[in-house]
Design a protein around this motif. Structure first.
Motif, PDB file in Angstrom:
ATOM      1  N   ALA A  28       0.826  -1.211   0.000  1.00 45.84           N
ATOM      2  CA  ALA A  28       0.000   0.000   0.000  1.00 45.84           C
ATOM      3  C   ALA A  28       0.858   1.258   0.000  1.00 45.84           C
ATOM      4  CB  ALA A  28      -0.931  -0.009   1.203  1.00 45.84           C
ATOM      5  N   VAL A  29       1.909   1.265   0.806  1.00 43.97           N
ATOM      6  CA  VAL A  29       2.799   2.433   0.847  1.00 43.97           C
ATOM      7  C   VAL A  29       3.497   2.609  -0.492  1.00 43.97           C
ATOM      8  CG1 VAL A  29       4.956   3.297   1.836  1.00 43.97           C
ATOM      9  CG2 VAL A  29       3.140   2.463   3.337  1.00 43.97           C
ATOM     10  N   LEU A  59      -0.199  -2.399  -7.412  1.00 48.72           N
ATOM     11  CA  LEU A  59       0.201  -2.543  -6.018  1.00 48.72           C
ATOM     12  C   LEU A  59      -0.982  -2.372  -5.065  1.00 48.72           C
ATOM     13  CD1 LEU A  59       3.619  -0.647  -6.170  1.00 48.72           C
ATOM     14  CD2 LEU A  59       3.283  -3.070  -5.618  1.00 48.72           C
ATOM     15  N   TYR A  60      -1.907  -1.472  -5.392  1.00 51.05           N
ATOM     16  CA  TYR A  60      -3.118  -1.336  -4.570  1.00 51.05           C
ATOM     17  C   TYR A  60      -3.924  -2.638  -4.612  1.00 51.05           C
ATOM     18  CZ  TYR A  60      -2.848   3.704  -3.538  1.00 51.05           C
ATOM     19  OH  TYR A  60      -2.483   4.937  -3.045  1.00 51.05           O
ATOM     20  N   GLU A  61      -4.021  -3.262  -5.773  1.00 50.02           N
ATOM     21  CA  GLU A  61      -4.732  -4.534  -5.884  1.00 50.02           C
ATOM     22  C   GLU A  61      -4.033  -5.617  -5.067  1.00 50.02           C
ATOM     23  OE1 GLU A  61      -4.730  -5.026 -10.076  1.00 50.02           O
ATOM     24  OE2 GLU A  61      -6.580  -3.889 -10.398  1.00 50.02           O
ATOM     25  N   GLN A  62      -2.702  -5.626  -5.132  1.00 50.53           N
ATOM     26  CA  GLN A  62      -1.927  -6.591  -4.348  1.00 50.53           C
ATOM     27  C   GLN A  62      -2.156  -6.372  -2.857  1.00 50.53           C
ATOM     28  OE1 GLN A  62       2.270  -6.709  -5.385  1.00 50.53           O
ATOM     29  NE2 GLN A  62       2.825  -7.254  -3.279  1.00 50.53           N
ATOM     30  N   SER A 112      -4.772  -4.949  -1.449  1.00 52.14           N
ATOM     31  CA  SER A 112      -6.149  -5.304  -1.123  1.00 52.14           C
ATOM     32  C   SER A 112      -6.301  -6.808  -0.943  1.00 52.14           C
ATOM     33  CB  SER A 112      -7.089  -4.816  -2.229  1.00 52.14           C
ATOM     34  OG  SER A 112      -8.419  -5.200  -1.969  1.00 52.14           O
ATOM     35  N   ALA A 113      -5.655  -7.572  -1.787  1.00 50.41           N
ATOM     36  CA  ALA A 113      -5.752  -9.031  -1.701  1.00 50.41           C
ATOM     37  C   ALA A 113      -5.134  -9.568  -0.415  1.00 50.41           C
ATOM     38  CB  ALA A 113      -5.073  -9.671  -2.914  1.00 50.41           C
ATOM     39  N   ALA A 114      -4.124  -8.864   0.100  1.00 51.64           N
ATOM     40  CA  ALA A 114      -3.421  -9.330   1.301  1.00 51.64           C
ATOM     41  C   ALA A 114      -4.032  -8.802   2.591  1.00 51.64           C
ATOM     42  CB  ALA A 114      -1.949  -8.924   1.234  1.00 51.64           C
ATOM     43  N   ALA A 115      -4.892  -7.772   2.504  1.00 48.90           N
ATOM     44  CA  ALA A 115      -5.459  -7.160   3.706  1.00 48.90           C
ATOM     45  C   ALA A 115      -6.441  -8.109   4.378  1.00 48.90           C
ATOM     46  CB  ALA A 115      -6.152  -5.845   3.351  1.00 48.90           C
ATOM     47  N   THR A 116      -6.417  -8.120   5.709  1.00 51.35           N
ATOM     48  CA  THR A 116      -7.345  -8.958   6.475  1.00 51.35           C
ATOM     49  C   THR A 116      -8.523  -8.155   7.025  1.00 51.35           C
ATOM     50  OG1 THR A 116      -5.984  -8.642   8.460  1.00 51.35           O
ATOM     51  CG2 THR A 116      -5.538 -10.597   7.115  1.00 51.35           C
ATOM     52  N   ASN A 117      -8.354  -6.850   7.152  1.00 57.15           N
ATOM     53  CA  ASN A 117      -9.423  -5.987   7.626  1.00 57.15           C
ATOM     54  C   ASN A 117     -10.316  -5.606   6.445  1.00 57.15           C
ATOM     55  OD1 ASN A 117     -10.438  -2.999   7.987  1.00 57.15           O
ATOM     56  ND2 ASN A 117     -10.141  -3.789  10.061  1.00 57.15           N
ATOM     57  N   VAL A 118     -11.612  -5.792   6.606  1.00 56.91           N
ATOM     58  CA  VAL A 118     -12.545  -5.583   5.498  1.00 56.91           C
ATOM     59  C   VAL A 118     -12.522  -4.128   5.025  1.00 56.91           C
ATOM     60  CG1 VAL A 118     -14.974  -5.638   4.800  1.00 56.91           C
ATOM     61  CG2 VAL A 118     -14.037  -7.469   6.216  1.00 56.91           C
ATOM     62  N   GLN A 119     -12.503  -3.186   5.970  1.00 59.59           N
ATOM     63  CA  GLN A 119     -12.496  -1.775   5.577  1.00 59.59           C
ATOM     64  C   GLN A 119     -11.243  -1.429   4.790  1.00 59.59           C
ATOM     65  OE1 GLN A 119     -13.065   0.407   9.282  1.00 59.59           O
ATOM     66  NE2 GLN A 119     -15.151   0.915   8.692  1.00 59.59           N
ATOM     67  N   GLU A 120     -10.093  -1.902   5.247  1.00 61.21           N
ATOM     68  CA  GLU A 120      -8.849  -1.642   4.519  1.00 61.21           C
ATOM     69  C   GLU A 120      -8.866  -2.302   3.152  1.00 61.21           C
ATOM     70  OE1 GLU A 120      -5.015  -1.120   7.030  1.00 61.21           O
ATOM     71  OE2 GLU A 120      -6.080  -2.822   7.898  1.00 61.21           O
ATOM     72  N   ARG A 121      -9.356  -3.530   3.107  1.00 57.53           N
ATOM     73  CA  ARG A 121      -9.417  -4.243   1.824  1.00 57.53           C
ATOM     74  C   ARG A 121     -10.264  -3.484   0.812  1.00 57.53           C
ATOM     75  NH1 ARG A 121     -13.068  -9.139   2.252  1.00 57.53           N
ATOM     76  NH2 ARG A 121     -14.572  -7.453   1.888  1.00 57.53           N
ATOM     77  N   ALA A 128     -10.772   0.138  -3.860  1.00 61.22           N
ATOM     78  CA  ALA A 128     -11.329   1.364  -4.444  1.00 61.22           C
ATOM     79  C   ALA A 128     -10.225   2.253  -5.000  1.00 61.22           C
ATOM     80  CB  ALA A 128     -12.133   2.118  -3.385  1.00 61.22           C
ATOM     81  N   GLN A 129      -9.084   2.299  -4.311  1.00 64.24           N
ATOM     82  CA  GLN A 129      -7.961   3.083  -4.819  1.00 64.24           C
ATOM     83  C   GLN A 129      -7.475   2.522  -6.155  1.00 64.24           C
ATOM     84  OE1 GLN A 129      -8.491   5.715  -2.891  1.00 64.24           O
ATOM     85  NE2 GLN A 129      -6.287   6.034  -2.649  1.00 64.24           N
ATOM     86  N   ALA A 130      -7.385   1.207  -6.242  1.00 58.87           N
ATOM     87  CA  ALA A 130      -6.961   0.591  -7.495  1.00 58.87           C
ATOM     88  C   ALA A 130      -7.954   0.892  -8.615  1.00 58.87           C
ATOM     89  CB  ALA A 130      -6.816  -0.917  -7.295  1.00 58.87           C
TER      90      ALA A 130
END
Length: 384
Positions: free
Chosen positions: A337-338, A355-358, A360-369, A374-376
């Motif tokens: 993300a950074v 990288l945003y998609e990557q 998102s796929a690795a995030a465990t928190n639903v809001q962060e995912r 959405a950024q991607a």
């Protein structure tokens, strides 16, 4: 009544443990005493010394257990009208209990659960709900923790760093269930800072307050995550910011800088800006340099510092600062993300979207995912 009894439980348990009672048995006895108080007090009225009453009942339950002899129960009932005079606690009892619950022999998860149960006064069900696990699982975790510290003496100084770590873990658990753990962590940290004249205890409390002040602006009306630079800062709680800054200044005046104070200073610099564009990134970077010195080799500190480097010296410099973190943070969503954020600001939207998609796929928190996805999508729309 519920708030009164919840507050009395940890204080009574601290007294019994200080007196030498076994932790697990004492905790059970205190719970029995609280049940008895809940049954009696609405009709008989709250005793003049409610804490003394709970301690007296709990200690008798500890010594004798539940009586089956009716006559003995009558004699006890008559004796329970008021506790005998004399000291029942000292100011360090709850503090000693907190240190015991954060004993280094316990895992972090066990220390968090036991602290919330014994010091926070939460029920096992509430703790389980907060961490999204079955109540039976949490009960087993707490039971194992009690067994681990059985027989540990509480008349020796505990490890403050361990306590601070556990409280910060509780704070970061946030509000995922029926109990607001962030608020509970602040309450416990405030109690700790009141009796422990340590600059890092104050630093942790300040850090919590400065972060907690932004809570209402972290999500929009639809529950979507709002990043710090886009938050409506009029929704920040200025009274908490002022309190956090005052506590931080008092801690820094002790001239014993620690990691929590450095993090609080960074949070204060963000909170001090009415708009994101006025953020003093040069000072923030200086504080990250201090934090990196205090926590050498910490990859999370290095990653956050890379964002500050990017804001001060440009996104390319920020990417260079984050270049060596793959071995420590590879696969973590925050690293991707950074890097996405920095590549976007460098004008490389296609790579940033990937990288945003990557991330998102690795995030465990639903809001962060959802936020990262959405950024991607936003960048795909721009580049398309």
């Amino acid at each position: 009544m519920d708030d009164l009894l919840r507050g009395l439980g940890p204080r009574a348990l601290g007294v019994l443990v200080r007196r030498g009672d076994d932790f697990a048995a004492a905790e059970d006895a205190v719970q029995e005493a609280l049940v008895e108080a809940y049954r009696r007090w609405p009709d008989a009225g709250v005793p003049a010394d409610p804490l003394g009453w709970v301690i007296t009942v709990a200690h008798r339950r500890y010594l004798d257990g539940w009586r089956s002899d009716v006559a003995r129960h009558r004699r006890e009932d008559a004796a329970l009208a008021e506790p005998p005079p004399g000291p029942t606690e000292n100011a360090d009892d709850t503090l000693q209990l907190l240190f015991l619950c954060c004993h280094p022999a316990l895992s972090s998860a066990s220390a968090v659960a036991l602290t919330l149960r014994a010091v926070g006064g939460l029920t096992t069900g509430e703790i389980a709900d907060a961490f999204l696990v079955p109540e039976t699982t949490m009960a087993q975790r707490i039971s194992r923790a009690k067994k681990t510290i059985a027989g540990v003496r509480v008349d020796r100084p505990g490890e403050l760093d361990r306590v601070l770590t556990v409280l910060y873990l509780i704070y970061n658990a946030g509000h995922s269930g029926s109990v607001d753990l962030a608020t509970e962590a602040i309450r416990l940290a405030r109690d700790l800072a009141d009796v422990v004249p340590d600059s890092e205890a104050g630093g942790l409390l300040a850090l919590m307050l400065l972060h907690h002040a932004r809570r209402d602006a972290r999500t929009d009306d639809a529950g979507r995550l709002v990043t710090l630079d886009r938050q409506d800062r009029s929704r920040w709680h200025r009274s908490e910011i002022a309190e956090g800054v005052a506590i931080l200044q008092a801690a820094l005046a002790q001239d014993r800088l620690g990691p929590y104070q450095a993090q609080a200073a960074i949070a204060a610099l963000h909170d001090d800006c009415p708009v994101a564009e006025q953020t003093d990134w040069s000072q923030i970077l200086q504080w990250y340099d201090e934090l990196a010195r205090l926590r050498p080799g910490d990859p999370v500190v290095a990653l956050n510092r890379a964002v500050a480097v990017g804001a001060v010296d440009g996104p390319r410099a920020g990417l260079a600062a984050a270049a060596d973190l793959d071995s420590a943070l590879g696969g973590r969503h925050r690293l991707a993300a950074v890097r996405a954020y920095l590549h976007e600001h460098a004008g490389e939207t296609e790579l940033a979207a990937q990288l945003y998609e990557q991330a998102s796929a690795a995030a465990t928190n639903v809001q962060e995912r959802d936020h990262l996805a959405a950024q991607a999508a936003r960048l795909r729309h721009v580049s398309g």
